[in-house]
Design a protein around this motif. Sequence first.
Motif, PDB file in Angstrom:
ATOM      1  N   GLU A  74       0.738 -11.511  -5.826  1.00 23.95           N
ATOM      2  CA  GLU A  74       1.523 -13.040  -5.489  1.00 23.95           C
ATOM      3  C   GLU A  74       0.311 -13.862  -5.678  1.00 23.95           C
ATOM      4  O   GLU A  74       0.356 -15.102  -5.387  1.00 23.95           O
ATOM      5  CB  GLU A  74       1.955 -12.819  -4.142  1.00 23.95           C
ATOM      6  N   HIS A  93       0.154 -17.036   2.928  1.00 18.85           N
ATOM      7  CA  HIS A  93       1.614 -16.375   2.476  1.00 18.85           C
ATOM      8  C   HIS A  93       1.722 -15.466   3.529  1.00 18.85           C
ATOM      9  O   HIS A  93       1.040 -14.446   3.738  1.00 18.85           O
ATOM     10  CB  HIS A  93       1.759 -15.879   1.155  1.00 18.85           C
ATOM     11  N   HIS A  95       4.888 -13.323   6.153  1.00 18.19           N
ATOM     12  CA  HIS A  95       6.259 -12.304   5.976  1.00 18.19           C
ATOM     13  C   HIS A  95       6.736 -12.344   7.366  1.00 18.19           C
ATOM     14  O   HIS A  95       6.750 -11.310   7.828  1.00 18.19           O
ATOM     15  CB  HIS A  95       6.185 -10.897   5.429  1.00 18.19           C
ATOM     16  N   HIS A 168      12.304 -13.336   2.037  1.00 16.65           N
ATOM     17  CA  HIS A 168      10.662 -12.909   1.637  1.00 16.65           C
ATOM     18  C   HIS A 168       9.786 -13.260   2.602  1.00 16.65           C
ATOM     19  O   HIS A 168       9.158 -12.786   3.487  1.00 16.65           O
ATOM     20  CB  HIS A 168      10.537 -13.156   0.104  1.00 16.65           C
TER      21      HIS A 168
END
Length: 203
Positions: A74, A93, A95, A168
Amino acid sequence: MTPSTAAQALIEAGRWINQQGWCPATGGNFSIRLGDDRALVTQSGRHKGHLTEQDFMQVDLFGTPLTEGKPSAETLVHTALYRLDDTIGAVLHTHSVPSTVLSRLTADDWLSLEGFEMQKSLSGNQTHEESIRLAIVDNTQDMTALANTIEQRWHTQPLSWGLLVRGHGLYAWGRDSQEATRHLEGLEFLFACELEMRRLGAR
Ligand SMILES: [Zn+2]
């Protein structure tokens, strides 16, 4: 910012993010821009609540390793964001359950939010009265394709604060790690409120 100072900022952010339950099971990845041509990123497969300086590496702004280590796949999304907007200094980032569920409940390419005081945690927003829109892109395991999709969306309309990947999670960004963290916290609060409203049938 030195690589060591950047790593310390992300280690601290990771501990706090882990306490919120937003990076379970080694998921997620964080980065900080180091000058014009490189970024410090978390290596693949490391738990974000227990990071040490050894868990980071440097890549150029196309994701090519500049120091030893294996970047997360990623990383290509992080470096695309740094290329698209030179005011972005940090990308987180995560989740979380709310970002994962809410992005699946929204079929549109945008999540619209309005009426929440917490919208003011996102830079440039002075009021709860205006509607804000957060981009949603479809998930894929092909990170080059995902980065390309984000670039195309950006060229149509520059994106602000973050974006959701459907089913996601969230990419949140800011000028530095403090602003990226504030955007992450504000957006997660808004997602939790929006989910609760939908659960109660108020949307
Ligand atoms: Zn992810």
